[in-house]
Design a protein around this motif. Structure first.
Motif, PDB file in Angstrom:
ATOM      1  N   ALA A   2       0.829  -1.204   0.000  1.00 36.61           N
ATOM      2  CA  ALA A   2       0.000   0.000   0.000  1.00 36.61           C
ATOM      3  C   ALA A   2       0.861   1.251   0.000  1.00 36.61           C
ATOM      4  CB  ALA A   2      -0.939  -0.005   1.202  1.00 36.61           C
ATOM      5  N   SER A   3       1.875   1.279   0.870  1.00 34.00           N
ATOM      6  CA  SER A   3       2.681   2.498   0.975  1.00 34.00           C
ATOM      7  C   SER A   3       3.657   2.660  -0.186  1.00 34.00           C
ATOM      8  CB  SER A   3       3.432   2.525   2.304  1.00 34.00           C
ATOM      9  OG  SER A   3       4.407   1.508   2.351  1.00 34.00           O
ATOM     10  N   THR A   8      -4.423  -1.066  -2.808  1.00 35.29           N
ATOM     11  CA  THR A   8      -5.335  -1.365  -1.714  1.00 35.29           C
ATOM     12  C   THR A   8      -5.249  -2.869  -1.500  1.00 35.29           C
ATOM     13  OG1 THR A   8      -6.774   0.487  -2.237  1.00 35.29           O
ATOM     14  CG2 THR A   8      -7.749  -1.305  -0.963  1.00 35.29           C
ATOM     15  N   VAL A   9      -4.968  -3.283  -0.273  1.00 35.79           N
ATOM     16  CA  VAL A   9      -4.674  -4.691   0.004  1.00 35.79           C
ATOM     17  C   VAL A   9      -5.532  -5.188   1.160  1.00 35.79           C
ATOM     18  CG1 VAL A   9      -2.835  -6.313   0.645  1.00 35.79           C
ATOM     19  CG2 VAL A   9      -2.289  -4.294  -0.730  1.00 35.79           C
ATOM     20  N   SER A  76      -5.416   8.060  -1.778  1.00 35.05           N
ATOM     21  CA  SER A  76      -6.251   7.442  -2.810  1.00 35.05           C
ATOM     22  C   SER A  76      -7.739   7.674  -2.548  1.00 35.05           C
ATOM     23  CB  SER A  76      -5.970   5.935  -2.891  1.00 35.05           C
ATOM     24  OG  SER A  76      -6.555   5.257  -1.769  1.00 35.05           O
ATOM     25  N   GLY A  77      -8.094   7.881  -1.280  1.00 31.24           N
ATOM     26  CA  GLY A  77      -9.499   8.086  -0.942  1.00 31.24           C
ATOM     27  C   GLY A  77     -10.343   6.824  -1.046  1.00 31.24           C
ATOM     28  N   LEU A  79     -10.618   4.334   1.071  1.00 26.01           N
ATOM     29  CA  LEU A  79     -11.228   4.027   2.370  1.00 26.01           C
ATOM     30  C   LEU A  79     -11.654   5.366   2.960  1.00 26.01           C
ATOM     31  CD1 LEU A  79      -8.599   1.466   3.696  1.00 26.01           C
ATOM     32  CD2 LEU A  79     -10.719   0.992   2.463  1.00 26.01           C
ATOM     33  N   ASN A  80     -12.905   5.697   2.812  1.00 21.63           N
ATOM     34  CA  ASN A  80     -13.343   7.032   3.191  1.00 21.63           C
ATOM     35  C   ASN A  80     -14.551   6.974   4.106  1.00 21.63           C
ATOM     36  OD1 ASN A  80     -13.592   9.776   3.311  1.00 21.63           O
ATOM     37  ND2 ASN A  80     -14.512   9.982   1.287  1.00 21.63           N
ATOM     38  N   PRO A  81     -14.375   7.231   5.393  1.00 24.14           N
ATOM     39  CA  PRO A  81     -13.120   7.540   6.065  1.00 24.14           C
ATOM     40  C   PRO A  81     -12.460   6.262   6.569  1.00 24.14           C
ATOM     41  CG  PRO A  81     -14.901   7.841   7.614  1.00 24.14           C
ATOM     42  CD  PRO A  81     -15.527   7.412   6.296  1.00 24.14           C
ATOM     43  N   PRO A  82     -11.148   6.254   6.681  1.00 24.16           N
ATOM     44  CA  PRO A  82     -10.471   5.079   7.260  1.00 24.16           C
ATOM     45  C   PRO A  82     -10.688   5.039   8.769  1.00 24.16           C
ATOM     46  CG  PRO A  82      -8.904   6.810   6.829  1.00 24.16           C
ATOM     47  CD  PRO A  82     -10.223   7.287   6.282  1.00 24.16           C
ATOM     48  N   ASP A  83     -10.618   3.848   9.350  1.00 25.71           N
ATOM     49  CA  ASP A  83     -10.720   3.723  10.808  1.00 25.71           C
ATOM     50  C   ASP A  83      -9.458   4.233  11.492  1.00 25.71           C
ATOM     51  OD1 ASP A  83     -13.302   2.638  10.922  1.00 25.71           O
ATOM     52  OD2 ASP A  83     -12.519   0.648  10.484  1.00 25.71           O
ATOM     53  N   ILE A  84      -8.305   3.897  10.937  1.00 25.88           N
ATOM     54  CA  ILE A  84      -7.031   4.380  11.473  1.00 25.88           C
ATOM     55  C   ILE A  84      -6.131   4.721  10.301  1.00 25.88           C
ATOM     56  CG2 ILE A  84      -7.161   3.026  13.609  1.00 25.88           C
ATOM     57  CD1 ILE A  84      -5.077   1.122  12.430  1.00 25.88           C
TER      58      ILE A  84
END
Length: 153
Positions: A2-3, A8-9, A76-77, A79-84
């Motif tokens: 991902a980084s 997205t994994v 990338s957006g 996961l909107n919004p991400p949990d962490i």
């Protein structure tokens, strides 16, 4: 992936190396064998009592709360919004981040140092508590990582 690659994994228990990684983020039970911490005696801890105390002191996500995790670059957006969010930073950048998370002065950030950055201790703590979980990881290039609940950090 991902980084470095922008992917997205999805991550399931089968993708993680050991029981420690799985259990901290709730993808494996925190059963008696895990709590005993026997595999850490003589490695990270002098005796079984110390290993058990460490295991019992960890903030962990309850087993079964999640079936998997998904990681993706914040930009990338997807996961909107991400949990962490997980941040990689140099030691100097981490100090600035830690100082910023301690404002107001009445609030303390919780964190530490890990020698194995693959162990998702900061992930488990952030997911369980909803608070910033700041850990400086001992990486080859002196990098560091932090996991923060995105709504609070």
């Amino acid at each position: 992936m991902a980084s470095r690659l922008g992917w997205t994994v999805g991550i399931t228990a089968d993708d993680l190396v050991g029981a420690q990684c799985r259990a901290v983020i709730g993808l494996a039970p925190q059963d008696e064998k895990w709590l005993a911490g026997q595999s850490y005696v003589g490695v990270w801890h002098e005796n079984a009592e110390d290993a058990r105390k460490r295991q019992e002191a960890l903030d962990v996500v309850a087993y079964g709360k999640y079936q998997a995790l998904v990681v993706s670059p914040l930009a990338s957006g997807r996961l909107n919004p991400p949990d962490i969010c997980l941040l990689y930073a140099t030691p100097g950048q981490m100090i600035i981040l830690i100082n910023g998370c301690n404002i107001p002065a009445t609030r303390n950030s919780n964190g530490g140092v890990v020698a194995k950055p693959r162990v998702p201790i900061p992930w488990g703590r952030a997911l369980k508590t909803g608070e910033p979980s700041l850990f400086a990881a001992v990486l080859m290039r002196s990098g560091a990582m932090a996991a923060c609940r995105t709504k609070k950090c």
